[in-house]
Design a protein around this motif. Structure first.
Motif, PDB file in Angstrom:
ATOM      1  N   ARG A 120       0.835  -1.196   0.000  1.00  0.00           N
ATOM      2  CA  ARG A 120       0.000   0.000   0.000  1.00  0.00           C
ATOM      3  C   ARG A 120       0.880   1.260   0.000  1.00  0.00           C
ATOM      4  O   ARG A 120       1.720   1.451   0.876  1.00  0.00           O
ATOM      5  N   PRO A 121       0.709   2.106  -1.011  1.00  0.00           N
ATOM      6  CA  PRO A 121       1.594   3.278  -1.091  1.00  0.00           C
ATOM      7  C   PRO A 121       1.402   4.219   0.086  1.00  0.00           C
ATOM      8  O   PRO A 121       0.313   4.309   0.648  1.00  0.00           O
ATOM      9  N   PRO A 151      -8.744   5.128  -4.130  1.00  0.00           N
ATOM     10  CA  PRO A 151      -8.208   6.081  -3.136  1.00  0.00           C
ATOM     11  C   PRO A 151      -8.070   5.476  -1.742  1.00  0.00           C
ATOM     12  O   PRO A 151      -7.257   5.940  -0.938  1.00  0.00           O
ATOM     13  N   ILE A 152      -8.857   4.430  -1.454  1.00  0.00           N
ATOM     14  CA  ILE A 152      -8.701   3.776  -0.145  1.00  0.00           C
ATOM     15  C   ILE A 152      -7.353   3.072  -0.102  1.00  0.00           C
ATOM     16  O   ILE A 152      -6.604   3.150   0.868  1.00  0.00           O
ATOM     17  N   TRP A 153      -7.034   2.406  -1.224  1.00  0.00           N
ATOM     18  CA  TRP A 153      -5.762   1.687  -1.300  1.00  0.00           C
ATOM     19  C   TRP A 153      -4.580   2.661  -1.424  1.00  0.00           C
ATOM     20  O   TRP A 153      -3.570   2.530  -0.751  1.00  0.00           O
ATOM     21  N   ASN A 154      -4.742   3.699  -2.264  1.00  0.00           N
ATOM     22  CA  ASN A 154      -3.620   4.596  -2.539  1.00  0.00           C
ATOM     23  C   ASN A 154      -3.987   6.035  -2.139  1.00  0.00           C
ATOM     24  O   ASN A 154      -4.746   6.701  -2.838  1.00  0.00           O
ATOM     25  N   PRO A 155      -3.432   6.519  -1.032  1.00  0.00           N
ATOM     26  CA  PRO A 155      -3.782   7.877  -0.570  1.00  0.00           C
ATOM     27  C   PRO A 155      -3.404   8.965  -1.571  1.00  0.00           C
ATOM     28  O   PRO A 155      -3.897  10.090  -1.461  1.00  0.00           O
ATOM     29  N   ASN A 156      -2.540   8.621  -2.526  1.00  0.00           N
ATOM     30  CA  ASN A 156      -2.134   9.622  -3.518  1.00  0.00           C
ATOM     31  C   ASN A 156      -3.158   9.777  -4.642  1.00  0.00           C
ATOM     32  O   ASN A 156      -2.888  10.450  -5.645  1.00  0.00           O
ATOM     33  N   GLN A 182       4.887  17.950  -4.738  1.00  0.00           N
ATOM     34  CA  GLN A 182       5.639  16.696  -4.750  1.00  0.00           C
ATOM     35  C   GLN A 182       4.715  15.487  -4.635  1.00  0.00           C
ATOM     36  O   GLN A 182       3.584  15.599  -4.174  1.00  0.00           O
ATOM     37  N   GLY A 183       5.256  14.334  -5.055  1.00  0.00           N
ATOM     38  CA  GLY A 183       4.566  13.065  -4.851  1.00  0.00           C
ATOM     39  C   GLY A 183       3.329  12.892  -5.708  1.00  0.00           C
ATOM     40  O   GLY A 183       2.374  12.227  -5.295  1.00  0.00           O
ATOM     41  N   VAL A 184       3.343  13.467  -6.904  1.00  0.00           N
ATOM     42  CA  VAL A 184       2.196  13.327  -7.801  1.00  0.00           C
ATOM     43  C   VAL A 184       2.438  12.133  -8.733  1.00  0.00           C
ATOM     44  O   VAL A 184       3.423  12.119  -9.463  1.00  0.00           O
ATOM     45  N   PRO A 185       1.552  11.128  -8.698  1.00  0.00           N
ATOM     46  CA  PRO A 185       1.748   9.974  -9.588  1.00  0.00           C
ATOM     47  C   PRO A 185       1.572  10.372 -11.052  1.00  0.00           C
ATOM     48  O   PRO A 185       1.086  11.466 -11.348  1.00  0.00           O
ATOM     49  N   ASP A 186       1.945   9.473 -11.957  1.00  0.00           N
ATOM     50  CA  ASP A 186       1.706   9.721 -13.390  1.00  0.00           C
ATOM     51  C   ASP A 186       0.224  10.001 -13.597  1.00  0.00           C
ATOM     52  O   ASP A 186      -0.618   9.519 -12.831  1.00  0.00           O
ATOM     53  N   PRO A 187      -0.119  10.789 -14.640  1.00  0.00           N
ATOM     54  CA  PRO A 187      -1.543  11.093 -14.839  1.00  0.00           C
ATOM     55  C   PRO A 187      -2.355   9.833 -15.100  1.00  0.00           C
ATOM     56  O   PRO A 187      -1.814   8.824 -15.553  1.00  0.00           O
ATOM     57  N   THR A 247      -3.624  13.469  -6.509  1.00  0.00           N
ATOM     58  CA  THR A 247      -2.666  13.749  -5.427  1.00  0.00           C
ATOM     59  C   THR A 247      -3.274  13.243  -4.115  1.00  0.00           C
ATOM     60  O   THR A 247      -4.449  12.864  -4.070  1.00  0.00           O
ATOM     61  N   SER A 248      -2.476  13.316  -3.081  1.00  0.00           N
ATOM     62  CA  SER A 248      -2.992  13.007  -1.748  1.00  0.00           C
ATOM     63  C   SER A 248      -3.651  14.263  -1.167  1.00  0.00           C
ATOM     64  O   SER A 248      -3.589  15.352  -1.770  1.00  0.00           O
ATOM     65  N   GLU A 249      -4.208  14.097   0.024  1.00  0.00           N
ATOM     66  CA  GLU A 249      -4.837  15.258   0.674  1.00  0.00           C
ATOM     67  C   GLU A 249      -3.787  16.233   1.233  1.00  0.00           C
ATOM     68  O   GLU A 249      -4.131  17.312   1.708  1.00  0.00           O
ATOM     69  N   SER A 250      -2.513  15.838   1.180  1.00  0.00           N
ATOM     70  CA  SER A 250      -1.454  16.763   1.611  1.00  0.00           C
ATOM     71  C   SER A 250      -1.241  17.882   0.593  1.00  0.00           C
ATOM     72  O   SER A 250      -0.538  18.850   0.864  1.00  0.00           O
ATOM     73  N   VAL A 251      -1.789  17.700  -0.571  1.00  0.00           N
ATOM     74  CA  VAL A 251      -1.704  18.743  -1.599  1.00  0.00           C
ATOM     75  C   VAL A 251      -3.022  19.492  -1.602  1.00  0.00           C
ATOM     76  O   VAL A 251      -4.090  18.884  -1.704  1.00  0.00           O
ATOM     77  N   ASN A 252      -2.930  20.804  -1.480  1.00  0.00           N
ATOM     78  CA  ASN A 252      -4.163  21.559  -1.314  1.00  0.00           C
ATOM     79  C   ASN A 252      -4.176  22.775  -2.256  1.00  0.00           C
ATOM     80  O   ASN A 252      -4.323  23.907  -1.830  1.00  0.00           O
TER      81      ASN A 252
END
Ligand SMILES: Cc1ncc(COP(=O)(O)O)c(C=O)c1O
Length: 414
Positions: free
Chosen positions: A18-19, A324-329, A349-354, A366-371
């Motif tokens: 899990r990422p 999104p449950i599996w991958n927070p990003n 940072q930490g943005v997966p491929d589109p 993105t994850s919720e850390s990106v706002n």
């Protein structure tokens, strides 16, 4: 193992895989750029250049080349007159390497005193087009251009053109120092082509050698590395042939290297002329050993068009819920203006491929850390500068928190 055992093992493996949340907001550098572009930017994707970082990178390259060799700026990797002007002024060099006929004509106009070594053997028709477009210009092509020749046949073609136009051409030979991309294959093949040049001094003049060796990239090579010794031994073999033919080495352009490898030769004098372009702006393909101290100076900045706080994808809604449950990003979804460039997101940072690539609107999660909000900017680093720098119109240089006058790019035709 029973079915339940397999299921538990698989579940455990999934959990292990899990990422993590890799996201992070813009740091101060990109946050400032974001504010700058929201205030003054044109509201579309732009190619930014950090002028201070570019100067630092130029100084690093000049330092690697050292005082006894010529630094030759690679035009295809820095395809803009004001950009080249800044590098040439800073590096105090007048030497350029050119790979495209329309760029050569533009260089003849913009830098009429520069020394223009052609970087690939161009069809003789391209040389003919160059002279045609030059028209009655005062540009001294006879002394300033070095045409790159890879085979006896091409030399013959250029000689025929020189005779037809009543001009003299300087000829630099591409030599194969191990890349095997073509050029004269071994030192002995230099003699017959030099004989042809010597026999026609009215139309041809020998100006030097070009031996490019990007196959050394990634070896963390120093001068002692056997692969480097091999390249230099081959190069010296060609130089010896030129000496035997009575050529004055001082007057020859003995070119080689590129941004990746230039740092190897600081204490070697086989070549007297080293090229680099990309290292000035350092796209991601140039995150290599000899450029460790160079700084990324080239960024695509593009506005965010849409933001969703959930994953929305076509097809089965259950998958959009589960991913999104599996991958927070994958918990936020942003659509950017444009996309599918040869580039990687650098901020946030930490943005997966589109999710998929679109030249119109690319969807990034993105994850919720990106706002970030709609109209904020995302930043990407091109993987290479060549070609990618030509996709955005004028380049936008900046210094600290200020946009400078835009720098027009070269035209692809003309
Ligand atoms: C002949 C030659 N010299 C030098 C270079 C180096 O250019 P850069 O420094 O931009 O990698 C290249 C790049 O393709 C090349 O083909």
């Amino acid at each position: 193992m029973g079915v339940t055992g397999v299921a538990i093992a698989a579940g455990g493996a999934t959990l292990l895989w899990r990422p993590n949340d890799l996201g992070a907001p813009h740091n101060a550098y990109f946050s400032n750029l974001n504010s700058l572009l929201k205030r003054e930017g044109p509201g579309r994707p732009v190619m930014l250049i950090d002028s201070d970082r570019m100067d630092t990178n130029t100084d690093l390259i000049v330092n690697s080349v050292g005082p006894d060799k010529t630094y030759r700026v690679v035009v295809k990797s820095l395809p803009s007159v004001p950009l080249l002007q800044r590098v040439m002024d800073r590096a105090k060099t007048n030497s350029l390497m050119i790979f495209h006929q329309p760029f050569l004509n533009a260089i003849a106009d913009a830098f009429p005193d520069s020394d223009a070594l052609i970087g690939k053997p161009m069809p003789v028709a391209a040389a003919a087009t160059f002279y045609k477009k030059l028209g009655n210009s005062n540009y001294d092509a006879e002394n300033l251009v070095q045409w790159l020749i890879d085979t006896p046949e091409r030399l013959q073609q250029y000689q025929a053109l020189a005779r037809q136009l009543g001009v003299k051409m300087r000829v630099n030979f591409e030599i194969d120092v191990g890349l095997h991309r073509g050029g004269l294959p071994e030192p002995e093949t230099l003699k017959p082509v030099l004989d042809r040049i010597n026999a026609d001094p009215e139309h041809l003049e020998f100006s030097g050698l070009m031996g490019y060796e990007p196959h050394l990239t990634g070896l963390q090579a120093t001068l002692e590395h056997p692969a480097v010794s091999k390249v230099l031994a081959i190069y010296r073999g060609f130089i010896d042939q030129a000496k035997v033919a009575g050529k004055d080495l001082e007057k020859l352009t003995l070119n080689g290297a590129g941004s990746h490898t230039l740092g190897i030769y600081q204490h070697d004098d086989t070549m007297n002329d080293l090229s680099a372009g990309s290292g000035v702006v350092k796209p991601t393909d140039f995150d290599t050993y000899h450029l460790t101290d160079n700084l990324p100076a080239l960024f695509i900045a593009t506005p965010i068009l849409k933001r969703y706080d959930e994953l929305k994808i076509p097809g089965d809604p259950a998958i959009a819920k589960l991913l999104p449950i599996w991958n927070p990003n994958m918990r936020r979804l942003y659509y950017i203006y444009g996309g599918y460039w040869k580039a990687q997101v650098v901020s946030p940072q930490g943005v997966p491929d589109p999710i998929y690539q679109s030249t119109n609107q690319s969807p990034y999660t993105t994850s919720e850390s990106v706002n970030l909000e709609v109209d904020d900017y995302m930043f990407l680093r091109p993987t290479q500068s060549e070609h990618v720098m030509l996709q955005f119109g004028d380049l936008l240089p900046f210094k600290k928190e200020q946009l400078l006058e835009p720098w027009p790019i070269f035209h692809q035709t003309g």
